[in-house]
Scaffold this motif. Structure first.
Motif, PDB file in Angstrom:
ATOM      1  N   MET A  13       0.829  -1.166   0.000  1.00 20.47           N
ATOM      2  CA  MET A  13       0.000   0.000   0.000  1.00 20.47           C
ATOM      3  C   MET A  13       0.888   1.248   0.000  1.00 20.47           C
ATOM      4  SD  MET A  13      -2.804  -1.378  -0.091  1.00 20.47           S
ATOM      5  CE  MET A  13      -3.840  -2.691   0.414  1.00 20.47           C
ATOM      6  N   PRO A  14       1.108   1.867  -1.121  1.00 25.44           N
ATOM      7  CA  PRO A  14       1.971   3.044  -1.190  1.00 25.44           C
ATOM      8  C   PRO A  14       1.391   4.259  -0.459  1.00 25.44           C
ATOM      9  CG  PRO A  14       1.732   2.033  -3.346  1.00 25.44           C
ATOM     10  CD  PRO A  14       0.728   1.393  -2.457  1.00 25.44           C
ATOM     11  N   HIS A  15       2.263   4.919   0.267  1.00 23.67           N
ATOM     12  CA  HIS A  15       1.918   6.180   0.932  1.00 23.67           C
ATOM     13  C   HIS A  15       2.932   7.212   0.473  1.00 23.67           C
ATOM     14  CE1 HIS A  15       0.511   9.048   3.846  1.00 23.67           C
ATOM     15  NE2 HIS A  15       1.699   9.123   4.413  1.00 23.67           N
ATOM     16  N   ILE A  16       2.472   8.274  -0.123  1.00 24.41           N
ATOM     17  CA  ILE A  16       3.336   9.317  -0.667  1.00 24.41           C
ATOM     18  C   ILE A  16       3.275  10.525   0.265  1.00 24.41           C
ATOM     19  CG2 ILE A  16       3.720  10.877  -2.608  1.00 24.41           C
ATOM     20  CD1 ILE A  16       2.195   8.741  -4.349  1.00 24.41           C
ATOM     21  N   SER A  72      -5.466   1.890  -3.285  1.00 21.49           N
ATOM     22  CA  SER A  72      -4.316   1.452  -2.494  1.00 21.49           C
ATOM     23  C   SER A  72      -3.437   2.607  -2.037  1.00 21.49           C
ATOM     24  CB  SER A  72      -3.450   0.485  -3.306  1.00 21.49           C
ATOM     25  OG  SER A  72      -4.186  -0.661  -3.654  1.00 21.49           O
ATOM     26  N   PHE A  73      -3.582   3.770  -2.659  1.00 19.23           N
ATOM     27  CA  PHE A  73      -2.692   4.897  -2.407  1.00 19.23           C
ATOM     28  C   PHE A  73      -3.249   5.858  -1.369  1.00 19.23           C
ATOM     29  CE2 PHE A  73      -1.346   3.398  -6.484  1.00 19.23           C
ATOM     30  CZ  PHE A  73       0.027   3.591  -6.476  1.00 19.23           C
ATOM     31  N   SER A  74      -2.326   6.442  -0.624  1.00 17.34           N
ATOM     32  CA  SER A  74      -2.653   7.593   0.220  1.00 17.34           C
ATOM     33  C   SER A  74      -1.569   8.639  -0.017  1.00 17.34           C
ATOM     34  CB  SER A  74      -2.715   7.199   1.699  1.00 17.34           C
ATOM     35  OG  SER A  74      -1.515   6.570   2.101  1.00 17.34           O
ATOM     36  N   VAL A  75      -1.948   9.909   0.113  1.00 19.94           N
ATOM     37  CA  VAL A  75      -1.019  11.015  -0.121  1.00 19.94           C
ATOM     38  C   VAL A  75      -1.183  12.017   1.016  1.00 19.94           C
ATOM     39  CG1 VAL A  75      -0.342  12.897  -1.667  1.00 19.94           C
ATOM     40  CG2 VAL A  75      -1.200  10.740  -2.629  1.00 19.94           C
ATOM     41  N   ALA A  76      -0.058  12.391   1.621  1.00 15.67           N
ATOM     42  CA  ALA A  76      -0.049  13.423   2.660  1.00 15.67           C
ATOM     43  C   ALA A  76       0.788  14.597   2.169  1.00 15.67           C
ATOM     44  CB  ALA A  76       0.540  12.873   3.950  1.00 15.67           C
ATOM     45  N   ILE A  77       0.348  15.789   2.498  1.00 12.51           N
ATOM     46  CA  ILE A  77       1.098  16.986   2.136  1.00 12.51           C
ATOM     47  C   ILE A  77       1.376  17.773   3.409  1.00 12.51           C
ATOM     48  CG2 ILE A  77       1.079  19.154   0.865  1.00 12.51           C
ATOM     49  CD1 ILE A  77      -0.594  17.743  -1.282  1.00 12.51           C
ATOM     50  N   GLU A  78       2.651  18.045   3.638  1.00 15.44           N
ATOM     51  CA  GLU A  78       3.070  18.788   4.822  1.00 15.44           C
ATOM     52  C   GLU A  78       3.573  20.163   4.398  1.00 15.44           C
ATOM     53  OE1 GLU A  78       5.934  16.519   7.082  1.00 15.44           O
ATOM     54  OE2 GLU A  78       4.831  14.665   6.749  1.00 15.44           O
ATOM     55  N   GLN A  90      -4.700  23.305  -5.288  1.00 11.71           N
ATOM     56  CA  GLN A  90      -3.401  22.871  -5.806  1.00 11.71           C
ATOM     57  C   GLN A  90      -2.963  21.568  -5.145  1.00 11.71           C
ATOM     58  OE1 GLN A  90      -1.448  26.667  -4.919  1.00 11.71           O
ATOM     59  NE2 GLN A  90      -0.822  26.770  -7.070  1.00 11.71           N
ATOM     60  N   LYS A  91      -3.151  21.465  -3.846  1.00 18.21           N
ATOM     61  CA  LYS A  91      -2.746  20.255  -3.122  1.00 18.21           C
ATOM     62  C   LYS A  91      -3.551  19.043  -3.586  1.00 18.21           C
ATOM     63  CE  LYS A  91      -1.401  22.784   1.012  1.00 18.21           C
ATOM     64  NZ  LYS A  91      -1.703  23.016   2.429  1.00 18.21           N
ATOM     65  N   LYS A  92      -4.845  19.219  -3.778  1.00 20.87           N
ATOM     66  CA  LYS A  92      -5.691  18.118  -4.249  1.00 20.87           C
ATOM     67  C   LYS A  92      -5.285  17.686  -5.657  1.00 20.87           C
ATOM     68  CE  LYS A  92      -9.587  19.197  -1.303  1.00 20.87           C
ATOM     69  NZ  LYS A  92     -10.940  19.732  -1.194  1.00 20.87           N
ATOM     70  N   LYS A  93      -4.998  18.652  -6.527  1.00 13.33           N
ATOM     71  CA  LYS A  93      -4.562  18.327  -7.890  1.00 13.33           C
ATOM     72  C   LYS A  93      -3.208  17.616  -7.865  1.00 13.33           C
ATOM     73  CE  LYS A  93      -6.984  21.923 -10.469  1.00 13.33           C
ATOM     74  NZ  LYS A  93      -6.840  23.114 -11.325  1.00 13.33           N
ATOM     75  N   LEU A  94      -2.314  18.055  -6.999  1.00 14.00           N
ATOM     76  CA  LEU A  94      -1.008  17.404  -6.872  1.00 14.00           C
ATOM     77  C   LEU A  94      -1.169  15.965  -6.392  1.00 14.00           C
ATOM     78  CD1 LEU A  94       2.079  17.423  -6.932  1.00 14.00           C
ATOM     79  CD2 LEU A  94       2.026  18.445  -4.638  1.00 14.00           C
ATOM     80  N   ALA A  95      -1.998  15.754  -5.378  1.00 18.26           N
ATOM     81  CA  ALA A  95      -2.229  14.404  -4.865  1.00 18.26           C
ATOM     82  C   ALA A  95      -2.796  13.493  -5.950  1.00 18.26           C
ATOM     83  CB  ALA A  95      -3.165  14.455  -3.660  1.00 18.26           C
ATOM     84  N   GLU A  96      -3.718  14.013  -6.732  1.00 22.58           N
ATOM     85  CA  GLU A  96      -4.313  13.232  -7.817  1.00 22.58           C
ATOM     86  C   GLU A  96      -3.273  12.913  -8.896  1.00 22.58           C
ATOM     87  OE1 GLU A  96      -7.823  13.613 -11.189  1.00 22.58           O
ATOM     88  OE2 GLU A  96      -7.854  14.959  -9.471  1.00 22.58           O
ATOM     89  N   LEU A 103       0.029  12.801  -8.586  1.00 24.65           N
ATOM     90  CA  LEU A 103       1.023  11.851  -8.068  1.00 24.65           C
ATOM     91  C   LEU A 103       0.462  10.430  -8.030  1.00 24.65           C
ATOM     92  CD1 LEU A 103       2.520  13.974  -5.164  1.00 24.65           C
ATOM     93  CD2 LEU A 103       3.687  13.287  -7.269  1.00 24.65           C
ATOM     94  N   THR A 104      -0.783  10.315  -7.607  1.00 29.86           N
ATOM     95  CA  THR A 104      -1.422   8.999  -7.576  1.00 29.86           C
ATOM     96  C   THR A 104      -1.507   8.409  -8.974  1.00 29.86           C
ATOM     97  OG1 THR A 104      -2.705   9.594  -5.609  1.00 29.86           O
ATOM     98  CG2 THR A 104      -3.511   7.737  -6.917  1.00 29.86           C
ATOM     99  N   ASN A 105      -1.948   9.199  -9.937  1.00 33.68           N
ATOM    100  CA  ASN A 105      -2.066   8.705 -11.317  1.00 33.68           C
ATOM    101  C   ASN A 105      -0.706   8.324 -11.893  1.00 33.68           C
ATOM    102  OD1 ASN A 105      -4.860   8.957 -11.342  1.00 33.68           O
ATOM    103  ND2 ASN A 105      -4.800  11.028 -12.149  1.00 33.68           N
ATOM    104  N   ALA A 106       0.302   9.129 -11.614  1.00 32.03           N
ATOM    105  CA  ALA A 106       1.647   8.808 -12.103  1.00 32.03           C
ATOM    106  C   ALA A 106       2.151   7.509 -11.480  1.00 32.03           C
ATOM    107  CB  ALA A 106       2.614   9.953 -11.794  1.00 32.03           C
ATOM    108  N   ALA A 107       1.937   7.340 -10.191  1.00 30.93           N
ATOM    109  CA  ALA A 107       2.390   6.123  -9.521  1.00 30.93           C
ATOM    110  C   ALA A 107       1.658   4.889 -10.039  1.00 30.93           C
ATOM    111  CB  ALA A 107       2.212   6.259  -8.009  1.00 30.93           C
TER     112      ALA A 107
END
Length: 76
Positions: free
Chosen positions: A1-4, A38-44, A16-22, A24-28
Motif C-alpha cells: 500500500m503506497p503512501h506518498i 491502495s494509495f494515500s497522499v499526505a502533504i506537509e 493545488q494540493k488536491k490536484k497534486l495528490a491526484e 502523483l497517484t495517477n503517475a504512480a
C-alpha cells in the motif's frame, strides 16, 4: 500500500494540493500499478525559513541513500 509524503513551502491552495495528490497517484499507478484505492497522499506545509532544518538537512542530506531524485540546489 503506497503512501506518498510531499513536503512543500507553505502557501499552496487546497485546490493545488488536491490536484497534486491526484497527479502523483495517477503517475504512480502508471508506473508501479496497484489500484487507486491502495494509495494515500499526505502533504506537509513547511515555512520557508524552516526548510533547511526540517527538510533539507533531515530528509535530503541525512537520508540521501533513499533519494531517487536529488534537488538541483544546495543549502549552506
Amino acid at each position: 500500500m503506497p503512501h506518498i509524503i510531499v513536503k512543500l513551502w507553505k502557501g499552496k491552495s487546497e485546490t493545488q494540493k488536491k490536484k497534486l495528490a491526484e497527479a502523483l497517484t495517477n503517475a504512480a499507478i502508471s508506473v508501479i500499478g496497484y489500484d487507486e484505492s491502495s494509495f494515500s497522499v499526505a502533504i506537509e506545509d513547511v515555512e520557508p525559513n524552516d526548510w533547511k532544518e526540517k527538510v533539507y538537512q533531515s530528509d535530503i542530506i541525512e537520508q540521501k541513500n533513499k533519494l531517487y531524485k536529488s534537488p538541483g540546489y544546495k543549502m549552506e
